[in-house]
Enzyme design. Structure first.
Site, PDB file in Angstrom:
ATOM      1  N   THR A 218       0.884  -1.248  -0.272  1.00 58.22           N
ATOM      2  CA  THR A 218      -0.314  -0.022   0.210  1.00 58.22           C
ATOM      3  C   THR A 218       0.674   1.242  -0.298  1.00 58.22           C
ATOM      4  O   THR A 218       0.753   1.929  -0.529  1.00 58.22           O
ATOM      5  CB  THR A 218      -1.099  -0.191   1.305  1.00 58.22           C
ATOM      6  OG1 THR A 218      -1.832  -1.176   0.685  1.00 58.22           O
ATOM      7  CG2 THR A 218      -1.756   1.276   1.615  1.00 58.22           C
TER       8      THR A 218
ATOM      9  N   ASP B  57       1.742  -6.711  -4.262  1.00 54.66           N
ATOM     10  CA  ASP B  57       1.222  -6.887  -3.039  1.00 54.66           C
ATOM     11  C   ASP B  57       1.543  -7.599  -2.189  1.00 54.66           C
ATOM     12  O   ASP B  57       2.036  -8.743  -2.749  1.00 54.66           O
ATOM     13  CB  ASP B  57      -0.279  -7.143  -3.109  1.00 54.66           C
ATOM     14  CG  ASP B  57      -1.392  -7.106  -2.367  1.00 54.66           C
ATOM     15  OD1 ASP B  57      -2.263  -6.195  -2.281  1.00 54.66           O
ATOM     16  OD2 ASP B  57      -1.285  -7.407  -1.169  1.00 54.66           O
ATOM     17  N   SER B  58       1.415  -7.481  -0.389  1.00 55.46           N
ATOM     18  CA  SER B  58       2.399  -8.768  -0.279  1.00 55.46           C
ATOM     19  C   SER B  58       2.303  -9.823  -0.019  1.00 55.46           C
ATOM     20  O   SER B  58       2.684 -11.016  -0.005  1.00 55.46           O
ATOM     21  CB  SER B  58       3.259  -7.916   1.188  1.00 55.46           C
ATOM     22  OG  SER B  58       2.406  -8.137   2.086  1.00 55.46           O
ATOM     23  N   SER B  59       0.518  -9.958  -0.271  1.00 56.89           N
ATOM     24  CA  SER B  59       0.056 -11.071  -0.307  1.00 56.89           C
ATOM     25  C   SER B  59       0.400 -12.373  -1.326  1.00 56.89           C
ATOM     26  O   SER B  59       0.578 -13.492  -1.731  1.00 56.89           O
ATOM     27  CB  SER B  59      -1.691 -11.237  -0.396  1.00 56.89           C
ATOM     28  OG  SER B  59      -2.124 -10.325   0.744  1.00 56.89           O
TER      29      SER B  59
ATOM     30  N   THR C 134       2.244  -4.727   4.480  1.00 55.50           N
ATOM     31  CA  THR C 134       1.648  -5.121   6.243  1.00 55.50           C
ATOM     32  C   THR C 134       1.390  -6.639   5.769  1.00 55.50           C
ATOM     33  O   THR C 134       2.000  -7.026   7.282  1.00 55.50           O
ATOM     34  CB  THR C 134       1.333  -3.551   6.068  1.00 55.50           C
ATOM     35  OG1 THR C 134      -0.061  -3.945   5.661  1.00 55.50           O
ATOM     36  CG2 THR C 134       1.971  -2.510   5.977  1.00 55.50           C
ATOM     37  N   ASP C 135       0.446  -7.104   4.963  1.00 55.61           N
ATOM     38  CA  ASP C 135      -0.292  -7.777   4.888  1.00 55.61           C
ATOM     39  C   ASP C 135       0.524  -9.372   5.711  1.00 55.61           C
ATOM     40  O   ASP C 135       0.275 -10.497   6.423  1.00 55.61           O
ATOM     41  CB  ASP C 135      -0.357  -8.432   4.093  1.00 55.61           C
ATOM     42  CG  ASP C 135      -1.667  -7.984   4.210  1.00 55.61           C
ATOM     43  OD1 ASP C 135      -2.268  -7.176   4.536  1.00 55.61           O
ATOM     44  OD2 ASP C 135      -2.906  -7.822   2.483  1.00 55.61           O
TER      45      ASP C 135
ATOM     46  N   GLN D 169      -1.828 -20.878  20.059  1.00 56.09           N
ATOM     47  CA  GLN D 169      -2.336 -19.993  19.303  1.00 56.09           C
ATOM     48  C   GLN D 169      -2.684 -18.281  19.988  1.00 56.09           C
ATOM     49  O   GLN D 169      -3.080 -17.315  19.464  1.00 56.09           O
ATOM     50  CB  GLN D 169      -3.942 -20.208  19.138  1.00 56.09           C
ATOM     51  CG  GLN D 169      -3.978 -21.502  18.344  1.00 56.09           C
ATOM     52  CD  GLN D 169      -5.531 -22.097  18.705  1.00 56.09           C
ATOM     53  OE1 GLN D 169      -6.761 -21.622  18.941  1.00 56.09           O
ATOM     54  NE2 GLN D 169      -5.151 -23.543  17.501  1.00 56.09           N
ATOM     55  N   CYS D 170      -1.941 -18.580  21.660  1.00 54.45           N
ATOM     56  CA  CYS D 170      -2.102 -16.949  22.322  1.00 54.45           C
ATOM     57  C   CYS D 170      -1.015 -16.138  21.732  1.00 54.45           C
ATOM     58  O   CYS D 170       0.173 -16.892  21.479  1.00 54.45           O
ATOM     59  CB  CYS D 170      -1.503 -17.408  23.441  1.00 54.45           C
ATOM     60  SG  CYS D 170      -3.280 -18.453  24.233  1.00 54.45           S
TER      61      CYS D 170
HETATM   62  N1  ASP Z   1      -2.124  -6.126   0.958  1.00 49.66           N
HETATM   63  C1  ASP Z   1      -1.345  -4.388   1.121  1.00 49.66           C
HETATM   64  C2  ASP Z   1       0.139  -5.978   1.070  1.00 49.66           C
HETATM   65  O1  ASP Z   1       0.243  -6.449   2.008  1.00 49.66           O
HETATM   66  C3  ASP Z   1      -1.946  -4.133   2.524  1.00 49.66           C
HETATM   67  C4  ASP Z   1      -0.779  -3.172   3.125  1.00 49.66           C
HETATM   68  O2  ASP Z   1       0.585  -3.233   2.469  1.00 49.66           O
HETATM   69  O3  ASP Z   1      -0.455  -2.319   4.115  1.00 49.66           O
HETATM   70  O4  ASP Z   1       0.616  -5.806   0.564  1.00 49.66           O
END
Ligand code: ASP
Length: 351
Positions: free
Chosen positions: A27, A70-72, A102-103, A289-290
């Site tokens: 992003t 996109d980091s996904s 961020t993902d 999971q915690c």
């Molecule tokens: N979908 C975005 C990514 O991880 C979200 C972000 O950058 O915050 O690339």
């Protein structure tokens, strides 16, 4: 294969430090095109978006992924690219800032922390929740402070010689961090390890928490094995689900996301299924999971049997650290060594 952009913000010969920005996408670098659609922006225009960069007096080189992602969509091949860029430019640079979505930032930061034994310079990951083109974007502060941290030195030595995430005024150890928020700016948290710095009027470093560099020179490990899987337990999970995942062709390791301090159902079918898999040679790692606290196998009846059948405790590792460390160990070592190394700390990821 990558674009290289030079942005010298210092007067000739006056740069305080040299920092390399590695722009992978996310992003952070989005801008609106003429039709109002978000597209990756041209990084060579960063000074237009962020004129304050000039006041840092840094010699900045930007290496941009040819196609920011996109980091996904991040894959071990991208981790390798980032690792290679750092390794190849390590001698000339004082520090690195990696701009990343961020993902999956915590996965990439964890992976890099394991890929670079001997690291003695800062590698600071950052990104943004709102594109830099937005008036209220968090991108500007995140980048400026990350650059300051990447270039910070005391007595000629880098202040933060490790892989970190800087986000929303906080510096966290990369392999202790987790994305916890998708709407507010405080996207990351590190439950089991203190912040390495807080940025206010000045940047307050938590010197006792910052990792001392490893001995020896920098090395780069890049062989990942993806034959791993994660199984999150929930009340009512069916035996066929657990069996199916453990029968995955080629599976070498399974991370079992257990309850609380590492507890799991003690139903005979469950114990049996795990026992058979371990006998077949599959490594099973217990991660809670915690987000806070740690796995202590044997604290409760419901985890004692896990230790007895050979499930390995992941202690207080994050899932992100456990996945990336397992993948790298399986890529680089034989299984008996992986079993020995997985719960020994290598980059501050484990207490
Ligand atoms: N979908 C975005 C990514 O991880 C979200 C972000 O950058 O915050 O690339």
């Amino acid at each position: 294969m990558h674009k290289r952009i030079s942005i010298n913000t210092a007067l000739p010969g006056k740069a305080k430090s040299r920092v390399m920005i590695i722009y992978t996408g996310g992003t952070f670098g989005m801008t609106y095109d003429a039709t109002g659609v978000l597209i990756p922006f041209d990084f060579s225009l960063i000074l237009q978006q962020l004129p304050a960069l000039r006041n840092l007096f840094l010699d900045i080189t930007v290496i941009s992924f040819d196609q920011p992602i996109d980091s996904s969509n991040i894959q071990p091949a991208h981790w390798k690219m980032i690792g290679e860029i750092i390794f190849e430019n390590y001698q000339e640079q004082d520090g690195f800032v990696v701009l990343h979505g961020t993902d999956t930032m915590s996965f990439t930061a964890s992976a890099l922390s394991f890929m670079l034994p001997g690291l003695a310079k800062p590698v600071i990951f950052t990104g943004a929740q709102l594109p830099i083109s937005e008036p209220r974007s968090d991108a500007r502060e995140n980048l400026i402070t990350s650059l300051e941290i990447a270039s910070a030195r005391e007595n000629g030595q880098p202040l933060v010689p490790e892989v970190c995430i800087y986000f929303d005024y906080e510096l966290l150890r990369g392999n202790r961090s987790k994305k916890v928020e998708s709407m507010h700016f405080d996207a990351f948290r590190s439950e089991n390890f203190p912040s390495l710095a807080k940025a206010g009027v000045k940047i307050d470093y938590n010197l006792s928490a910052i990792r001392k560099p490893d001995k020896g020179s920098l090395r780069l490990l890049t062989t990942f094995c993806s034959d791993v899987s994660v199984l999150k337990l929930f009340p009512g999970i069916e035996s066929r689900t657990v069996e199916a995942i453990l029968q995955t062709v080629g599976l070498k390791a399974l991370i079992l996301e257990t309850y609380g301090s590492g507890n799991a159902p003690s139903a005979p079918w469950f114990i049996d299924t795990l026992t058979k898999a371990i006998k077949k040679g599959i490594l099973i790692l217990n991660i809670s999971q915690c987000p806070g606290g740690m796995v202590v196998q044997g604290k409760y009846e419901t985890s004692k049997f896990l230790a007895e059948i050979g499930v390995i405790s992941g202690g207080d590792m994050t899932l992100e650290a456990a996945v990336t460390k397992l993948m790298l160990l399986l890529g680089e070592f034989e299984m008996d060594q992986v079993k020995r190394k997985i719960n020994l700390p290598v980059a501050g990821e484990l207490s």
